[in-house]
Scaffold this active site. Structure first.
Site, short mmCIF file in Angstrom:
data_model
loop_
_atom_site.label_atom_id
_atom_site.label_comp_id
_atom_site.label_asym_id
_atom_site.label_seq_id
_atom_site.Cartn_x
_atom_site.Cartn_y
_atom_site.Cartn_z
N HIS A 287 15.62 -7.68 -96.59
CA HIS A 287 16.99 -7.67 -96.04
C HIS A 287 16.93 -8.28 -94.64
CE1 HIS A 287 20.84 -6.67 -94.65
NE2 HIS A 287 20.46 -5.69 -93.87
N ASN B 64 23.13 -10.76 -90.17
CA ASN B 64 23.02 -9.74 -91.22
C ASN B 64 24.27 -9.82 -92.09
OD1 ASN B 64 23.03 -7.36 -92.70
ND2 ASN B 64 22.38 -6.07 -91.00
N CYS C 114 23.55 -2.59 -97.44
CA CYS C 114 22.58 -3.70 -97.47
C CYS C 114 21.63 -3.62 -98.67
CB CYS C 114 21.78 -3.73 -96.18
SG CYS C 114 22.84 -3.70 -94.73
O1 UT7 Z 1 21.70 -3.81 -92.05
C1 UT7 Z 1 21.62 -2.42 -91.92
C2 UT7 Z 1 20.49 -2.06 -91.12
N1 UT7 Z 1 20.74 -2.40 -89.74
C3 UT7 Z 1 19.73 -2.63 -89.00
O2 UT7 Z 1 18.64 -2.66 -89.49
C4 UT7 Z 1 19.93 -2.78 -87.51
C5 UT7 Z 1 18.83 -2.04 -86.83
N2 UT7 Z 1 18.91 -2.04 -85.38
C6 UT7 Z 1 18.64 -3.12 -84.62
O3 UT7 Z 1 18.42 -4.19 -85.12
C7 UT7 Z 1 18.52 -2.91 -83.15
O4 UT7 Z 1 18.52 -1.52 -82.87
C8 UT7 Z 1 19.66 -3.57 -82.34
C9 UT7 Z 1 19.48 -5.09 -82.36
C10 UT7 Z 1 21.01 -3.20 -82.91
C11 UT7 Z 1 19.59 -3.14 -80.88
O5 UT7 Z 1 18.31 -3.41 -80.34
P1 UT7 Z 1 17.51 -2.27 -79.54
O6 UT7 Z 1 16.29 -2.89 -79.04
O7 UT7 Z 1 17.37 -1.09 -80.47
O8 UT7 Z 1 18.47 -1.96 -78.34
P2 UT7 Z 1 19.15 -0.57 -77.93
O9 UT7 Z 1 20.24 -0.23 -78.87
O10 UT7 Z 1 18.08 0.44 -77.66
O11 UT7 Z 1 19.79 -0.99 -76.54
C12 UT7 Z 1 18.97 -1.42 -75.42
C13 UT7 Z 1 19.88 -1.91 -74.34
C14 UT7 Z 1 21.04 -0.96 -74.02
O12 UT7 Z 1 21.26 -0.99 -72.61
P3 UT7 Z 1 20.72 0.20 -71.67
O13 UT7 Z 1 21.34 1.45 -72.21
O14 UT7 Z 1 19.22 0.17 -71.83
O15 UT7 Z 1 21.19 -0.21 -70.32
C15 UT7 Z 1 22.21 -1.60 -74.70
O16 UT7 Z 1 23.44 -1.29 -74.09
O17 UT7 Z 1 20.48 -3.15 -74.72
C16 UT7 Z 1 21.89 -3.06 -74.52
N3 UT7 Z 1 22.54 -3.92 -75.49
C17 UT7 Z 1 22.84 -5.21 -75.25
N4 UT7 Z 1 22.65 -5.98 -74.18
C18 UT7 Z 1 23.06 -7.26 -74.26
C19 UT7 Z 1 22.93 -3.59 -76.75
N5 UT7 Z 1 23.51 -4.67 -77.33
C20 UT7 Z 1 23.47 -5.68 -76.42
C21 UT7 Z 1 23.88 -7.01 -76.43
N6 UT7 Z 1 23.66 -7.76 -75.33
N7 UT7 Z 1 24.48 -7.57 -77.50
#
Ligand code: UT7
Length: 332
Positions: free
Chosen positions: A258, A288, A117
Site C-alpha cells: 500500500h 495515497n 486501504c
Molecule cells: O493509508 C492509511 C494509512 N496511513 C498511513 O499509513 C499514514 C501514516 N502516517 C504517516 O505517514 C506520518 O505519520 C505522517 C506523514 C502523516 C506524519 O509524519 P510524522 O513524521 O509522523 O510527523 P508527526 O505527525 O509526528 O508531526 C511532526 C511535526 C509536527 O510538528 P511539531 O508538533 O513537532 O511542531 C507536525 O505539526 O510535523 C508537523 N507537520 C507538518 N509540518 C509541515 C505535520 N504535517 C506537516 C506538514 N508540513 N504537511
C-alpha cells in the site's frame, strides 16, 4: 486443485488517474508546509485530483474499461462486480451498482466493500472465494477513490497525503492448479478505529450545520500512531503469509505495498529482509489513493515488465479500521 475448481488468476488489470496534477509547491501556497517537508517525511512529490464533477464511479469505470480490454473478456462474461471504496458517490446505492450501469454490464450481483486501504485485497479475496465456490466465473474487482472529496484542504497534517484514482482487475478461473491467487490473510482491530476516520455523515453523527461547520465530514488521522501500527502489522502479516506457503523473502520477485509513505515501506523492507529494489513504489506521483493504491501500482509494475510468468508477487496493505491484508500471487 483448490476446492475442485482449479485456480483463480488475474486475467487483466487496468488503472486510471485524473490528469490534474497537484504539486507540493501548490500545496505550500495553501497551507503551512513545504516541498522539502512533504518529500522527506512521506516521499510524495505530487498527486492527481479529480474534477469537481468527476465521481468515484467515473474513475472506477475508466479503470475497469482498461482491465476489460487487457483481459480480452466480453462484458457478458463478467458475472460478479465488487468495488472497494471509502469515497462512494453517495452513501447508497453502492458505487458498484452505478459502475455496473455505466459499463453496460448485465444484471449481475454488484456491491461495495469498505476496508479502506486494505479494500482491494479484501475485495479480491471475496471474489476469489466466490469463484472457487463454483457459482461465479469472472469477476470485476475495482479499488477506486476520490479522496479529494473528503480532504480538509486547511489541515496540513492530512491534505498533503492523499490523491484520487482507480485500479481494476478481472479475475477468472483456470484449471491449472496452484497459480494466481494462492494465498491471503486479512485482519482488523476495531479498537483502533478512532485513529483514522471521517466522524460525521453516518448514523452516529448525522449531517447538520454543526457537523459541517466543525469540519467533521473530512478525513481525520492521528498519523504517527497509524504509522507505527502500519509498520508492525504489515510486516507481521507479510511474514506470516510467507511462512504459511513455505516461502522465504528471496522467493518473492516483487512486493506491491500500500502506497502511504516511503518511510513505512523502507521499515517494512528492513523487517522482511527484502531490498527496496524489489518494492514497487509510485506514491511519489500519486500519493495515497487508499483502496486504489495497490491495483494502480500492480498495473504499473505489470505494464513495466517487472512481473513474469512463475513470479511470486506479494501484495500487502494496511488502513483505517484498522484493517490489514496480505495476498500472495503466483503469476501464471
Ligand atoms: O493509508 C492509511 C494509512 N496511513 C498511513 O499509513 C499514514 C501514516 N502516517 C504517516 O505517514 C506520518 O505519520 C505522517 C506523514 C502523516 C506524519 O509524519 P510524522 O513524521 O509522523 O510527523 P508527526 O505527525 O509526528 O508531526 C511532526 C511535526 C509536527 O510538528 P511539531 O508538533 O513537532 O511542531 C507536525 O505539526 O510535523 C508537523 N507537520 C507538518 N509540518 C509541515 C505535520 N504535517 C506537516 C506538514 N508540513 N504537511
Amino acid at each position: 486443485m483448490q476446492n475442485g475448481f482449479g485456480s483463480v488468476i488475474l486475467r487483466g488489470i487496468g488503472s486510471y488517474t485524473p490528469s490534474r496534477v497537484l504539486t507540493n509547491d501548490e500545496l505550500s501556497a495553501m497551507v503551512d508546509t513545504s516541498d522539502e517537508w512533504i518529500r522527506s517525511r512521506t516521499g510524495i512529490r505530487e498527486r492527481r485530483i479529480a474534477e469537481r464533477d468527476e465521481t468515484t464511479s467515473d474513475l472506477a469505470t475508466k479503470a475497469a474499461r482498461e482491465a476489460i480490454k487487457e483481459a480480452g473478456v466480453d462484458l457478458a462474461e463478467i458475472d460478479l462486480l465488487i468495488v472497494a471504496t471509502i469515497t462512494p458517490d453517495m452513501p447508497f446505492p453502492s458505487t458498484a451498482c452505478l459502475v455496473q450501469s455505466k459499463l453496460g454490464l448485465g444484471r449481475i450481483p454488484a456491491f461495495d466493500i469498505e476496508a479502506a486501504c486494505s479494500g482491494f485485497l479484501y475485495a479480491t479475496e471475496i471474489a476469489t472465494s466466490m469463484i472457487k465456490s463454483g457459482n461465479y466465473k469472472t469477476a470485476l474487482v475495482i479499488g477506486a477513490e476520490k479522496l479529494s472529496s473528503i480532504t480538509d484542504w486547511e489541515d496540513r497534517t492530512t491534505c498533503v497525503l492523499f490523491g484520487d484514482g482507480a485500479g481494476a482487475a478481472i479475475l477468472g478461473r483456470v484449471e491449472t492448479p496452484d497459480v494466481g491467487f494462492i494465498g491471503n490473510l486479512m485482519g482488523a482491530d476495531g479498537k483502533e478505529a478512532h485513529l483514522l476516520n471521517m466522524p460525521a455523515g453516518g448514523s452516529a453523527r448525522q449531517a447538520s450545520q454543526e457537523t459541517v461547520a466543525s469540519g467533521q465530514h473530512f478525513l481525520k488521522m492521528q498519523g504517527n500512531h497509524v504509522f507505527k501500527s502500519a509498520v508492525r502489522v504489515m510486516s507481521q502479516c507479510a511474514l506470516e503469509i510467507l511462512e504459511r506457503h513455505n516461502l522465504s523473502a528471496d522467493d518473492i520477485t516483487i512486493v506491491i505495498p500500500h502506497q502511504a509513505n516511503t518511510r513505512i515501506i523502507e521499515a517494512l523492507a528492513g523487517r522482511l529482509g527484502i531490498g527496496m529494489d524489489r518494492f514497487k513504489i509510485n506514491l511519489d506521483r500519486f500519493g495515497n489513493t487508499s483502496a486504489a493504491s495497490i491495483p494502480i501500482a500492480l498495473d504499473e509494475a505489470w505494464r513495466n515488465g517487472r512481473i513474469k510468468s512463475g513470479d511470486y508477487v506479494l501484495l500487502v496493505a494496511f488502513g483505517a479500521g484498522l484493517t490489514w491484508a496480505a495476498t500472495l500471487l503466483k503469476w501464471p
